[in-house]
Design a protein around this motif. Structure first.
Motif, short mmCIF file in Angstrom:
data_model
loop_
_atom_site.label_atom_id
_atom_site.label_comp_id
_atom_site.label_asym_id
_atom_site.label_seq_id
_atom_site.Cartn_x
_atom_site.Cartn_y
_atom_site.Cartn_z
N UNK A 21 0.83 -1.20 0.00
CA UNK A 21 0.00 0.00 0.00
C UNK A 21 0.86 1.25 0.00
N UNK A 22 0.40 2.26 -0.70
CA UNK A 22 1.03 3.57 -0.64
C UNK A 22 0.43 4.32 0.54
N UNK A 23 1.26 5.02 1.28
CA UNK A 23 0.80 5.74 2.45
C UNK A 23 0.60 7.22 2.18
N UNK A 24 1.42 7.78 1.30
CA UNK A 24 1.36 9.21 1.02
C UNK A 24 1.54 9.46 -0.47
N UNK A 25 1.03 10.60 -0.91
CA UNK A 25 1.15 11.01 -2.31
C UNK A 25 1.34 12.53 -2.30
N UNK A 26 2.52 12.98 -2.70
CA UNK A 26 2.84 14.39 -2.66
C UNK A 26 3.18 14.94 -4.03
N UNK A 27 2.83 16.20 -4.25
CA UNK A 27 3.24 16.97 -5.41
C UNK A 27 4.26 17.98 -4.90
N UNK A 28 5.52 17.84 -5.31
CA UNK A 28 6.57 18.71 -4.80
C UNK A 28 6.96 19.75 -5.85
N UNK A 100 3.36 4.39 -13.23
CA UNK A 100 2.43 3.28 -13.04
C UNK A 100 1.61 3.06 -14.30
N UNK A 101 1.31 1.81 -14.59
CA UNK A 101 0.48 1.48 -15.76
C UNK A 101 -1.00 1.75 -15.50
N UNK A 102 -1.41 1.68 -14.27
CA UNK A 102 -2.81 1.91 -13.92
C UNK A 102 -2.94 3.10 -12.99
N UNK A 103 -4.02 3.13 -12.26
CA UNK A 103 -4.31 4.22 -11.34
C UNK A 103 -3.49 4.08 -10.06
N UNK A 104 -3.19 5.21 -9.45
CA UNK A 104 -2.45 5.21 -8.19
C UNK A 104 -3.31 4.73 -7.03
N UNK A 105 -4.62 4.88 -7.16
CA UNK A 105 -5.52 4.42 -6.10
C UNK A 105 -5.73 5.43 -4.99
N UNK A 106 -5.19 6.63 -5.16
CA UNK A 106 -5.39 7.67 -4.16
C UNK A 106 -5.13 9.04 -4.78
N UNK A 107 -5.70 10.06 -4.14
CA UNK A 107 -5.46 11.44 -4.56
C UNK A 107 -4.22 11.95 -3.84
N UNK A 108 -3.57 12.96 -4.42
CA UNK A 108 -2.44 13.56 -3.70
C UNK A 108 -2.89 14.09 -2.33
N UNK A 109 -1.98 13.96 -1.35
CA UNK A 109 -2.26 14.45 0.00
C UNK A 109 -1.99 15.94 0.13
N UNK A 110 -0.97 16.42 -0.58
CA UNK A 110 -0.60 17.82 -0.41
C UNK A 110 0.38 18.27 -1.48
N UNK A 111 0.46 19.60 -1.64
CA UNK A 111 1.51 20.24 -2.42
C UNK A 111 2.65 20.54 -1.45
N UNK A 112 3.87 20.16 -1.80
CA UNK A 112 5.03 20.49 -0.98
C UNK A 112 5.81 21.63 -1.62
#
Length: 135
Positions: A21-28, A100-112
């Motif tokens: 599982x991915x725990x975090x998703x950030x846009x830096x 990734x070939x498919x969806x990440x399965x989550x939205x980004x958590x935050x902009x860094x």
């Protein structure tokens, strides 16, 4: 239950599978990530427990570590596409969302590093949208 996602570089020489599982998703938006991605920001998924299996092309993987920083880029030596890597200091798996070939399965958590964003990276949602290249 662990999820299973696959991915690859642009040319398809390097392929991988991630279990977990991915725990975090950030846009830096920091200067390093903007230069690294050639875009407004990097988009990376993070996991402290997921495992990566390289399915093909591991001889085509290179890692660049920016001296004096924690900044790392893993990439395909054929096409230059960003690839996943484990951070040396804590073992966290960092996965470029676009690999990734498919969806990440989550939205980004935050902009860094939002205050470091490019001067043209404002109100982008208001721009015209096209499903294909404009004529």
């Amino acid at each position: 239950m662990d999820s299973l996602v696959s991915g690859q570089c642009l040319c398809g020489a390097v392929t991988f599978r991630i279990t977990g599982e991915f725990e975090r998703f950030f846009l830096c938006h920091c200067t390093r990530c903007r230069k690294d991605s050639g875009s407004a920001h990097s988009a990376n998924l993070f996991s402290s427990t997921a495992m990566i299996t390289w399915l093909s092309g591991d001889a085509n993987i290179r890692t660049f570590r920016l001296s004096g920083s924690r900044h790392v880029k893993c990439f395909c030596t054929i096409c230059g596409s960003a690839l996943p890597f484990s951070q040396a200091d804590d073992g966290v798996l960092v996965v470029p969302a676009g690999s990734l070939d498919g969806e990440a399965g989550m939205r980004p958590d935050a902009h860094l590093c939002f205050s470091s964003r490019a001067d043209w990276d404002n109100d982008l949602a208001s721009l015209d949208r096209f499903d294909e290249l404009p004529a």
